[in-house]
Design a protein around this motif. Structure first.
Motif, PDB file in Angstrom:
ATOM      1  N   ARG A  57       0.785  -1.145  -0.111  1.00 11.59           N
ATOM      2  CA  ARG A  57       0.164   0.005  -0.082  1.00 11.59           C
ATOM      3  C   ARG A  57       0.836   1.316   0.170  1.00 11.59           C
ATOM      4  O   ARG A  57       0.539   2.142  -0.806  1.00 11.59           O
ATOM      5  CB  ARG A  57      -1.049  -0.007   1.144  1.00 11.59           C
ATOM      6  N   LYS A  58       1.859   1.165   0.701  1.00 19.78           N
ATOM      7  CA  LYS A  58       2.728   2.444   0.787  1.00 19.78           C
ATOM      8  C   LYS A  58       3.626   2.632  -0.546  1.00 19.78           C
ATOM      9  O   LYS A  58       3.484   3.706  -1.032  1.00 19.78           O
ATOM     10  CB  LYS A  58       3.883   2.253   1.817  1.00 19.78           C
ATOM     11  N   GLU A  59       3.894   1.609  -1.250  1.00 17.82           N
ATOM     12  CA  GLU A  59       4.738   1.765  -2.510  1.00 17.82           C
ATOM     13  C   GLU A  59       3.543   2.009  -3.567  1.00 17.82           C
ATOM     14  O   GLU A  59       4.268   2.778  -4.327  1.00 17.82           O
ATOM     15  CB  GLU A  59       5.208   0.360  -2.745  1.00 17.82           C
ATOM     16  N   ASN A  60       2.412   1.851  -3.299  1.00 16.77           N
ATOM     17  CA  ASN A  60       1.497   1.940  -4.467  1.00 16.77           C
ATOM     18  C   ASN A  60       0.514   3.069  -3.969  1.00 16.77           C
ATOM     19  O   ASN A  60      -0.301   3.285  -4.854  1.00 16.77           O
ATOM     20  CB  ASN A  60       0.702   0.782  -4.829  1.00 16.77           C
ATOM     21  N   ARG A  61       0.834   4.025  -3.036  1.00 21.96           N
ATOM     22  CA  ARG A  61      -0.022   5.176  -2.677  1.00 21.96           C
ATOM     23  C   ARG A  61      -1.206   4.944  -2.426  1.00 21.96           C
ATOM     24  O   ARG A  61      -2.229   5.585  -3.021  1.00 21.96           O
ATOM     25  CB  ARG A  61       0.492   6.100  -3.554  1.00 21.96           C
ATOM     26  N   PHE A  62      -1.751   3.875  -1.565  1.00 18.91           N
ATOM     27  CA  PHE A  62      -2.934   3.613  -1.260  1.00 18.91           C
ATOM     28  C   PHE A  62      -3.133   3.839   0.362  1.00 18.91           C
ATOM     29  O   PHE A  62      -3.438   2.754   1.106  1.00 18.91           O
ATOM     30  CB  PHE A  62      -3.442   2.339  -1.656  1.00 18.91           C
ATOM     31  N   PRO A  63      -3.020   5.020   0.930  1.00 20.56           N
ATOM     32  CA  PRO A  63      -2.993   5.032   2.435  1.00 20.56           C
ATOM     33  C   PRO A  63      -4.408   4.874   2.899  1.00 20.56           C
ATOM     34  O   PRO A  63      -5.373   5.121   2.288  1.00 20.56           O
ATOM     35  CB  PRO A  63      -2.514   6.419   2.612  1.00 20.56           C
ATOM     36  N   PRO A  64      -4.395   4.439   4.259  1.00 21.23           N
ATOM     37  CA  PRO A  64      -5.791   4.630   4.885  1.00 21.23           C
ATOM     38  C   PRO A  64      -6.723   5.747   4.772  1.00 21.23           C
ATOM     39  O   PRO A  64      -7.782   5.644   4.733  1.00 21.23           O
ATOM     40  CB  PRO A  64      -5.429   3.872   6.309  1.00 21.23           C
ATOM     41  N   SER A  65      -6.023   6.830   4.697  1.00 28.01           N
ATOM     42  CA  SER A  65      -6.624   8.131   4.783  1.00 28.01           C
ATOM     43  C   SER A  65      -7.379   8.317   3.515  1.00 28.01           C
ATOM     44  O   SER A  65      -8.377   9.002   3.292  1.00 28.01           O
ATOM     45  CB  SER A  65      -5.682   9.221   4.864  1.00 28.01           C
ATOM     46  N   LEU A  91      -6.985  -9.570   3.196  1.00 29.34           N
ATOM     47  CA  LEU A  91      -6.736  -8.066   3.495  1.00 29.34           C
ATOM     48  C   LEU A  91      -6.972  -7.231   1.949  1.00 29.34           C
ATOM     49  O   LEU A  91      -6.200  -7.515   1.010  1.00 29.34           O
ATOM     50  CB  LEU A  91      -5.217  -8.002   3.966  1.00 29.34           C
ATOM     51  N   CYS A  92      -7.524  -6.297   2.319  1.00 26.40           N
ATOM     52  CA  CYS A  92      -8.276  -5.520   1.247  1.00 26.40           C
ATOM     53  C   CYS A  92      -8.137  -3.927   1.235  1.00 26.40           C
ATOM     54  O   CYS A  92      -8.399  -3.303   2.575  1.00 26.40           O
ATOM     55  CB  CYS A  92      -9.533  -5.719   0.978  1.00 26.40           C
ATOM     56  N   CYS A  93      -8.022  -3.053   0.391  1.00 29.87           N
ATOM     57  CA  CYS A  93      -8.168  -1.795   0.336  1.00 29.87           C
ATOM     58  C   CYS A  93      -8.867  -1.206  -0.771  1.00 29.87           C
ATOM     59  O   CYS A  93      -8.917  -1.947  -1.847  1.00 29.87           O
ATOM     60  CB  CYS A  93      -6.761  -1.098   0.297  1.00 29.87           C
ATOM     61  N   SER A  94      -9.824  -0.301  -0.509  1.00 30.78           N
ATOM     62  CA  SER A  94     -10.679   0.018  -1.816  1.00 30.78           C
ATOM     63  C   SER A  94      -9.811   0.782  -2.893  1.00 30.78           C
ATOM     64  O   SER A  94      -8.832   1.468  -2.593  1.00 30.78           O
ATOM     65  CB  SER A  94     -11.623   1.107  -1.088  1.00 30.78           C
ATOM     66  N   ILE A  95     -10.193   0.801  -4.235  1.00 33.22           N
ATOM     67  CA  ILE A  95      -9.713   1.111  -5.242  1.00 33.22           C
ATOM     68  C   ILE A  95     -10.745   1.765  -6.393  1.00 33.22           C
ATOM     69  O   ILE A  95     -11.672   1.298  -6.259  1.00 33.22           O
ATOM     70  CB  ILE A  95      -8.719   0.026  -5.847  1.00 33.22           C
TER      71      ILE A  95
END
Length: 288
Positions: free
Chosen positions: A170-178, A202-206
């Protein structure tokens, strides 16, 4: 018995909320309505350890999360935040619990020794939540959500390694929790699933699909649909009791049925940036 139990639950809540302060034994005695002559014995009986051992473990848990998942954090800063006056004293205490130096743990964390040391606190928190669980359920329409996903497959005790890899991606691809919401898809109950068969995403919205990567990132969708949701404020240690209560007591008393999608979490407010008693997690049960 209940009266004494409630006193020590209050002490645990006070400790959780005041880990950043110099915890005063006199104050804890007042909360328990006990003289110090009886306080330590009864704390050990209720917590399964001395009250200062409890404080130490909770502080070292936060330290471990900072070291494992916040690579920019300096060991000396973690030591000071845990109340240690010297880097050396912190390193000795940390290695005694984790069998690794803080710097070694930061590079390649091994959580195995920790789980056995932490078991009494986990059992205590589970018992407390079981005794006082009170579900405040809302029914919502969840929107279709595209997510970048790292699949954890294997023992729950190894989940920390997958979390570390996912945070780095996430850090490398700029998907921070904010900017990108954080979700966990819970396929299995770790209490009844063989360790090597356990599954969690484990997921993050895109906004649009990402390139699937060697780290194991894949694109998935959380489908739109009706969900029962409860908001939990506090440690993850309490989540299993809430999830079980949602499946059993609430679902049995409602007129809803389950949809064909696993229960999932949205991580709204994170540990260790926030103290454990301030962490916010929304629990979604897909229903129809």
């Amino acid at each position: 018995m209940v009266k004494y139990q409630n006193r020590f639950i209050e002490i645990l809540s006070y400790v959780e909320a005041n880990l950043d302060t110099d915890l005063d034994v006199e104050k804890l005695c007042q909360l328990a309505y006990l003289s110090k002559y009886h306080f330590h014995r009864q704390c050990s009986a209720f917590f399964g350890m001395s009250v200062m051992s409890l404080v130490k473990l909770l502080r070292l848990k936060r330290a471990a999360y900072q070291l494992a998942y916040r690579s920019e954090t300096k060991v000396v800063d973690v030591a000071l935040a845990c109340g240690y006056e010297s880097h050396e004293g912190f390193c000795r205490a940390f290695k005694k619990i984790f069998n690794q130096s803080p710097s070694g743990f930061s590079l390649a964390p091994d959580w195995t020794p920790w789980h056995s040391k932490y078991e009494p606190i986990l059992k205590l928190r589970t018992k407390i939540m079981t005794d006082k669980v009170n579900l405040n359920v809302e029914i919502v329409e969840f929107p279709e959500t595209l997510v970048a996903t790292m699949e954890h497959r294997g023992a729950p005790d190894l989940l920390g390694n997958t979390i570390k890899k996912f945070i780095e991606w996430r850090k490398e691809n700029r998907f921070p929790p904010s900017k990108s919401k954080t979700f966990n898809l819970l396929y299995d109950d770790p209490n009844v699933t063989a360790p090597d068969e356990y599954r969690l995403d484990l997921c993050c919205s895109i906004e649009c699909e990402v390139e699937e990567s060697p780290e194991g990132i894949v694109n998935k969708v959380i489908p739109k649909g009706r969900c029962a949701v409860i908001r939990h404020i506090g440690s993850d240690d309490y989540l299993s009791v809430l999830i079980n209560s949602l499946y059993s007591k609430w679902l049995e008393e409602s007129h809803y049925e389950l949809r064909d999608f696993p229960i999932f979490l949205e991580r709204v407010c994170f540990f260790p940036e926030s103290s454990e008693n301030e962490v916010i997690t929304d629990i979604y049960l897909p229903i129809k």
